[in-house]
Design a protein around this motif. Structure first.
Motif, PDB file in Angstrom:
ATOM      1  N   THR A  30      40.074  16.203  50.594  1.00 36.90           N
ATOM      2  CA  THR A  30      38.662  16.562  50.442  1.00 36.90           C
ATOM      3  C   THR A  30      37.819  15.317  50.232  1.00 36.90           C
ATOM      4  O   THR A  30      36.763  15.165  50.852  1.00 36.90           O
ATOM      5  N   ASP A  31      38.284  14.422  49.356  1.00 35.66           N
ATOM      6  CA  ASP A  31      37.578  13.154  49.149  1.00 35.66           C
ATOM      7  C   ASP A  31      37.476  12.377  50.446  1.00 35.66           C
ATOM      8  O   ASP A  31      36.418  11.826  50.774  1.00 35.66           O
ATOM      9  N   ARG A  32      38.564  12.327  51.187  1.00 33.84           N
ATOM     10  CA  ARG A  32      38.570  11.577  52.447  1.00 33.84           C
ATOM     11  C   ARG A  32      37.607  12.187  53.453  1.00 33.84           C
ATOM     12  O   ARG A  32      36.919  11.486  54.194  1.00 33.84           O
ATOM     13  N   PHE A  33      37.539  13.526  53.499  1.00 34.90           N
ATOM     14  CA  PHE A  33      36.609  14.200  54.407  1.00 34.90           C
ATOM     15  C   PHE A  33      35.169  13.877  54.021  1.00 34.90           C
ATOM     16  O   PHE A  33      34.342  13.568  54.889  1.00 34.90           O
ATOM     17  N   ILE A  34      34.870  13.960  52.724  1.00 38.74           N
ATOM     18  CA  ILE A  34      33.517  13.648  52.253  1.00 38.74           C
ATOM     19  C   ILE A  34      33.177  12.190  52.549  1.00 38.74           C
ATOM     20  O   ILE A  34      32.065  11.876  52.996  1.00 38.74           O
ATOM     21  N   ASN A  35      34.133  11.282  52.298  1.00 41.43           N
ATOM     22  CA  ASN A  35      33.934   9.862  52.627  1.00 41.43           C
ATOM     23  C   ASN A  35      33.534   9.707  54.088  1.00 41.43           C
ATOM     24  O   ASN A  35      32.566   9.016  54.410  1.00 41.43           O
ATOM     25  N   PHE A  37      32.367  11.936  56.232  1.00 38.34           N
ATOM     26  CA  PHE A  37      31.096  12.580  56.541  1.00 38.34           C
ATOM     27  C   PHE A  37      29.927  11.661  56.168  1.00 38.34           C
ATOM     28  O   PHE A  37      29.023  11.416  56.969  1.00 38.34           O
ATOM     29  N   ILE A  38      29.953  11.148  54.948  1.00 41.05           N
ATOM     30  CA  ILE A  38      28.880  10.262  54.481  1.00 41.05           C
ATOM     31  C   ILE A  38      28.866   8.965  55.279  1.00 41.05           C
ATOM     32  O   ILE A  38      27.805   8.484  55.689  1.00 41.05           O
ATOM     33  N   ASP A  39      30.046   8.405  55.516  1.00 41.99           N
ATOM     34  CA  ASP A  39      30.128   7.135  56.242  1.00 41.99           C
ATOM     35  C   ASP A  39      29.672   7.256  57.690  1.00 41.99           C
ATOM     36  O   ASP A  39      29.076   6.325  58.234  1.00 41.99           O
ATOM     37  N   VAL A  40      29.941   8.390  58.324  1.00 42.88           N
ATOM     38  CA  VAL A  40      29.474   8.589  59.701  1.00 42.88           C
ATOM     39  C   VAL A  40      27.951   8.614  59.740  1.00 42.88           C
ATOM     40  O   VAL A  40      27.331   7.993  60.617  1.00 42.88           O
ATOM     41  N   ILE A  41      27.324   9.303  58.793  1.00 40.79           N
ATOM     42  CA  ILE A  41      25.861   9.322  58.730  1.00 40.79           C
ATOM     43  C   ILE A  41      25.321   7.904  58.514  1.00 40.79           C
ATOM     44  O   ILE A  41      24.400   7.467  59.212  1.00 40.79           O
ATOM     45  N   CYS A  42      25.912   7.183  57.570  1.00 38.60           N
ATOM     46  CA  CYS A  42      25.474   5.805  57.294  1.00 38.60           C
ATOM     47  C   CYS A  42      25.709   4.901  58.499  1.00 38.60           C
ATOM     48  O   CYS A  42      24.883   4.037  58.814  1.00 38.60           O
ATOM     49  N   PHE A  43      26.838   5.113  59.181  1.00 41.62           N
ATOM     50  CA  PHE A  43      27.137   4.317  60.371  1.00 41.62           C
ATOM     51  C   PHE A  43      26.119   4.578  61.473  1.00 41.62           C
ATOM     52  O   PHE A  43      25.675   3.640  62.147  1.00 41.62           O
ATOM     53  N   PHE A  44      25.715   5.835  61.678  1.00 44.03           N
ATOM     54  CA  PHE A  44      24.706   6.131  62.697  1.00 44.03           C
ATOM     55  C   PHE A  44      23.378   5.466  62.367  1.00 44.03           C
ATOM     56  O   PHE A  44      22.696   4.945  63.250  1.00 44.03           O
ATOM     57  N   ILE A  45      23.010   5.470  61.102  1.00 46.35           N
ATOM     58  CA  ILE A  45      21.780   4.788  60.689  1.00 46.35           C
ATOM     59  C   ILE A  45      21.903   3.293  60.951  1.00 46.35           C
ATOM     60  O   ILE A  45      20.991   2.667  61.506  1.00 46.35           O
ATOM     61  N   PHE A  46      23.036   2.710  60.575  1.00 45.91           N
ATOM     62  CA  PHE A  46      23.287   1.290  60.827  1.00 45.91           C
ATOM     63  C   PHE A  46      23.221   0.977  62.326  1.00 45.91           C
ATOM     64  O   PHE A  46      22.583   0.011  62.739  1.00 45.91           O
TER      65      PHE A  46
END
Length: 156
Positions: A30-35, A37-46
């Motif tokens: 679950t932690d890995r999935f949340i990681n 999810f958040i990282d993909v959003i941040c990566f798209f912004i980057f």
């Protein structure tokens, strides 16, 4: 997986294939999935910001490569470059990404220490292996980019 390999998610001991660290709790799926999810959003912004900042240069240098079949390949290559920069910088400097920071997890090497930049670079490049995300579906729930770089994500 051989029978000698044990996977525990308590704080006593964690044994991996050639990977043993005492008093460490692995991050849950679950932690890995949340990681992720958040990282993909941040990566798209980057990625959007990087494209915005260098779009003029890219258009002048690679105008013919920006469209059609070559545009797909060009965008994939840019994604690999951006992803490698994004994850290597964050995990190399802090041991965490934004998602890991929020879930209170971090990356460690096989000795339980902060990984070297070389190890993090390997980890970042391995994230681009096709279907790496599906490698989390089996047991014990760590990805190919963890296994190949000899790292794990643990609770802080």
């Amino acid at each position: 997986m051989n029978n000698d390999t044990q996977f525990k998610s308590n704080r006593d001991e964690v044994r991996f294939e050639e990977f043993e660290v005492d008093d460490i709790e692995l991050a849950s799926k679950t932690d890995r999935f949340i990681n992720n999810f958040i990282d993909v959003i941040c990566f798209f912004i980057f990625s959007f910001l990087m494209d915005f900042l260098i779009l003029e240069i890219l258009e002048k240098l690679f105008n013919n490569l920006m469209f059609g079949f070559y545009g797909v390949i060009f965008n994939y290559v840019l994604g690999v470059i951006y992803g490698t920069i994004f994850f290597t910088f964050l995990e190399g400097t802090t041991g965490s990404t934004i998602g890991k920071y929020i879930t209170k997890t971090k990356v460690i090497d096989e000795d339980g220490n902060k990984p070297s930049y070389e190890t993090i670079l390997i980890r970042s490049l391995c994230r681009h292996i096709p279907f790496d995300a599906f490698s989390f579906l089996g047991r014990p729930g760590y990805g190919w980019h963890d296994k190949l770089s000899k790292t794990r994500v643990v609770k802080v």
